[in-house]
Design a protein around this motif. Structure first.
Motif, PDB file in Angstrom:
ATOM      1  N   PRO A  24       0.813  -1.213   0.000  1.00 52.18           N
ATOM      2  CA  PRO A  24       0.000   0.000   0.000  1.00 52.18           C
ATOM      3  C   PRO A  24       0.848   1.264   0.000  1.00 52.18           C
ATOM      4  CG  PRO A  24      -0.801  -1.585   1.621  1.00 52.18           C
ATOM      5  CD  PRO A  24       0.517  -2.095   1.147  1.00 52.18           C
ATOM      6  N   LEU A  25       0.325   2.303  -0.604  1.00 51.09           N
ATOM      7  CA  LEU A  25       0.978   3.605  -0.645  1.00 51.09           C
ATOM      8  C   LEU A  25       0.067   4.606   0.046  1.00 51.09           C
ATOM      9  CD1 LEU A  25       3.194   5.554  -1.724  1.00 51.09           C
ATOM     10  CD2 LEU A  25       1.839   5.747  -3.822  1.00 51.09           C
ATOM     11  N   LEU A  26       0.578   5.307   1.043  1.00 52.38           N
ATOM     12  CA  LEU A  26      -0.196   6.298   1.776  1.00 52.38           C
ATOM     13  C   LEU A  26       0.254   7.691   1.357  1.00 52.38           C
ATOM     14  CD1 LEU A  26      -2.324   6.846   4.015  1.00 52.38           C
ATOM     15  CD2 LEU A  26      -0.405   6.932   5.635  1.00 52.38           C
ATOM     16  N   ASP A  39      -5.626  12.255   3.828  1.00 57.95           N
ATOM     17  CA  ASP A  39      -4.719  11.152   3.537  1.00 57.95           C
ATOM     18  C   ASP A  39      -5.418  10.240   2.540  1.00 57.95           C
ATOM     19  OD1 ASP A  39      -2.960  12.187   5.335  1.00 57.95           O
ATOM     20  OD2 ASP A  39      -3.187  10.587   6.835  1.00 57.95           O
ATOM     21  N   VAL A  40      -4.657   9.687   1.628  1.00 58.98           N
ATOM     22  CA  VAL A  40      -5.204   8.791   0.611  1.00 58.98           C
ATOM     23  C   VAL A  40      -4.390   7.500   0.634  1.00 58.98           C
ATOM     24  CG1 VAL A  40      -5.651   8.452  -1.850  1.00 58.98           C
ATOM     25  CG2 VAL A  40      -5.902  10.737  -0.843  1.00 58.98           C
ATOM     26  N   ARG A  41      -5.077   6.378   0.842  1.00 58.44           N
ATOM     27  CA  ARG A  41      -4.383   5.085   0.821  1.00 58.44           C
ATOM     28  C   ARG A  41      -4.710   4.377  -0.491  1.00 58.44           C
ATOM     29  NH1 ARG A  41      -5.657   2.802   5.630  1.00 58.44           N
ATOM     30  NH2 ARG A  41      -7.385   1.562   4.808  1.00 58.44           N
ATOM     31  N   ILE A  42      -3.648   3.923  -1.155  1.00 57.20           N
ATOM     32  CA  ILE A  42      -3.760   3.235  -2.437  1.00 57.20           C
ATOM     33  C   ILE A  42      -3.206   1.833  -2.268  1.00 57.20           C
ATOM     34  CG2 ILE A  42      -2.981   3.220  -4.837  1.00 57.20           C
ATOM     35  CD1 ILE A  42      -2.635   6.284  -4.573  1.00 57.20           C
ATOM     36  N   ASP A  43      -3.951   0.840  -2.741  1.00 55.72           N
ATOM     37  CA  ASP A  43      -3.476  -0.540  -2.706  1.00 55.72           C
ATOM     38  C   ASP A  43      -3.809  -1.162  -4.050  1.00 55.72           C
ATOM     39  OD1 ASP A  43      -2.436  -2.930  -2.000  1.00 55.72           O
ATOM     40  OD2 ASP A  43      -3.734  -3.291  -0.278  1.00 55.72           O
ATOM     41  N   ALA A  49      -8.861   4.085   0.245  1.00 58.70           N
ATOM     42  CA  ALA A  49      -9.543   4.886   1.264  1.00 58.70           C
ATOM     43  C   ALA A  49      -9.065   6.327   1.199  1.00 58.70           C
ATOM     44  CB  ALA A  49      -9.296   4.313   2.658  1.00 58.70           C
ATOM     45  N   VAL A  50      -9.966   7.226   1.580  1.00 57.60           N
ATOM     46  CA  VAL A  50      -9.648   8.648   1.710  1.00 57.60           C
ATOM     47  C   VAL A  50     -10.202   9.110   3.049  1.00 57.60           C
ATOM     48  CG1 VAL A  50      -9.962  10.975   0.786  1.00 57.60           C
ATOM     49  CG2 VAL A  50      -9.755   9.026  -0.789  1.00 57.60           C
TER      50      VAL A  50
END
Length: 420
Positions: A24-26, A39-43, A49-50
């Protein structure tokens, strides 16, 4: 100005491996266009999630975006990779496959560094080069997979009469080879309406979109084209249509209404023309939008003979729409992002959970400021950082600079790392 030598993306606080697809990239502390800091979490290739700053925990690799505006990534809906970067050759550009492929690759990477994670490349087919240029651009597309998405437009010169028979055969071969879209320039054919009818017929036959070059300065011809395009709605695009700006007001308004009724998109080129256009200037964007025409914006020529100083920068195209055409910054950016993606058949991007992780972070505190001075950029494609451009503004020692505490880039209150 930024150093344009290619380098592996450096993700700052995240470390050198951030965004490499290992987890994951935050994206931490980014500002959105509506003013929120999130904050934006990318997986994987989508946003997971935002949330409000600090609310998503610490799972994954963290990239500090304080001082950056986070936007849906722009796209480039009108590129010419086969002729890009040829203005300084001093003669006819090499058409050797390896040279065309190199130019197309370099141009796509340059546009990626500007933020465009997808581009549509118009490629001349037929005549002396046959399918050589298309084959080279398709090769560039394969080598760029995972960095940027490239779609190709096959553009024959002639399609009608005896001389056009060969062009039609080559165009069919181009579609079999893998060209995604059918294009060309009806204005250059002895029978422009016949040319457009042939292309639109092939589009319907093969289920392909159509993207034609036209100046749009012949109202009767434009009306016939719009009437024929209705059967392929909404998969027909025209550009750059600079000639519409030269028509009398009532004629231009009628043309805009006809294009809107046929659901035809206009792809304007605010940065200048391209090899398929006779006229310079820009389409009447305000008039077209008022009539309900979907308007996207592209870069056109990128340092070729049509525009030796072309930049191929989507943010500059948006800046020119805002500064010269009086379009609000949000609508101007939409022309190079949301609308451009729709024209290219790409899914919509929002900074919301579930949407594709196709994002551009630009140093700045608001969309107007970003369009004005968009130097430092971080580009996310398929959920990973694929390009980063950094610029630092410095001043010589002086009492004025020290007293005012002038920032090197961005505003002094943009967050840590933004001041001198």
């Amino acid at each position: 100005m930024p150093d344009d030598r290619p380098r592996r993306p450096d993700n700052g606080a995240a470390g050198p491996d951030a965004g490499e697809g290992t987890g994951p990239l935050l994206l931490s502390g980014a500002r959105l266009a509506d003013g929120r800091t999130v904050d934006v979490r990318i997986d994987g290739p989508r946003i997971e999630a935002v949330g409000t700053a600090g609310s998503l925990g610490t799972r994954g690799t963290r990239l500090d975006l304080r001082g950056y505006l986070l936007l849906p990534a722009p796209t480039e809906p009108h590129a010419h990779g086969d002729t890009a970067l040829t203005a300084s050759t001093g003669g006819p550009a090499s058409q050797r496959p390896e040279d065309v492929r190199r130019r197309a690759t370099e141009a796509a990477l340059l546009q990626l560094s500007h933020g465009a994670t997808a581009l549509r490349a118009h490629v001349r087919v037929g005549d002396v080069q046959g399918l050589t240029s298309l084959e080279a651009v398709l090769g560039a597309r394969r080598s760029l997979r995972g960095l940027t998405d490239v779609t190709t437009v096959a553009a024959p010169r002639l399609l009608t009469g005896v001389a056009g028979a060969e062009g039609l055969a080559v165009l069919r071969d181009a579609l079999d080879m893998g060209a995604d879209v059918i294009g060309g320039c009806p204005d250059l054919d002895p029978d422009p309406s016949g040319y457009a009818e042939t292309v639109l017929g092939l589009g319907a036959e093969h289920g392909r979109s159509v993207d034609l070059h036209t100046d749009g300065d012949a109202p009767a011809r434009l009306a016939r084209l719009a009437a024929m395009a209705g059967g392929l709605r909404p998969r027909v695009s025209l550009g750059p249509c600079a000639g519409l700006s030269r028509l009398p007001g009532d004629a231009a308004a009628r043309a805009a209404d006809q294009l809107a009724a046929a659901a035809v998109t206009v792809i304007c080129l605010p940065q200048g023309g391209c090899s398929g256009a006779r006229l310079r200037g820009n389409a009447p964007v305000g008039l077209l939008r008022a009539a309900g025409v979907r308007v996207a914006a592209g870069g056109g020529a990128l340092r070729d003979t049509s525009n030796p100083v072309g930049r191929g920068d989507p943010l500059e195209a948006a800046y020119l729409l805002a500064s010269r055409s009086g379009i609000a910054p949000g609508h101007a950016y939409d022309a190079v992002s949301t609308t451009a993606r729709a024209v290219m058949g790409l899914p919509e991007v929002r900074v919301e959970a579930g949407f594709p992780a196709e994002l551009l972070a630009v140093r700045g505190d608001g969309l107007s400021g970003v369009l004005s001075l968009a130097y430092s950029r971080i580009v996310v494609h398929l959920g990973r950082v694929v390009a980063r451009t950094s610029a630092v503004r410095e001043y010589c020692d002086s009492e004025a600079v020290a007293a005012l505490d002038l920032p090197r880039q961005g505003r002094a209150d943009s967050g840590p790392g933004s001041g001198p």
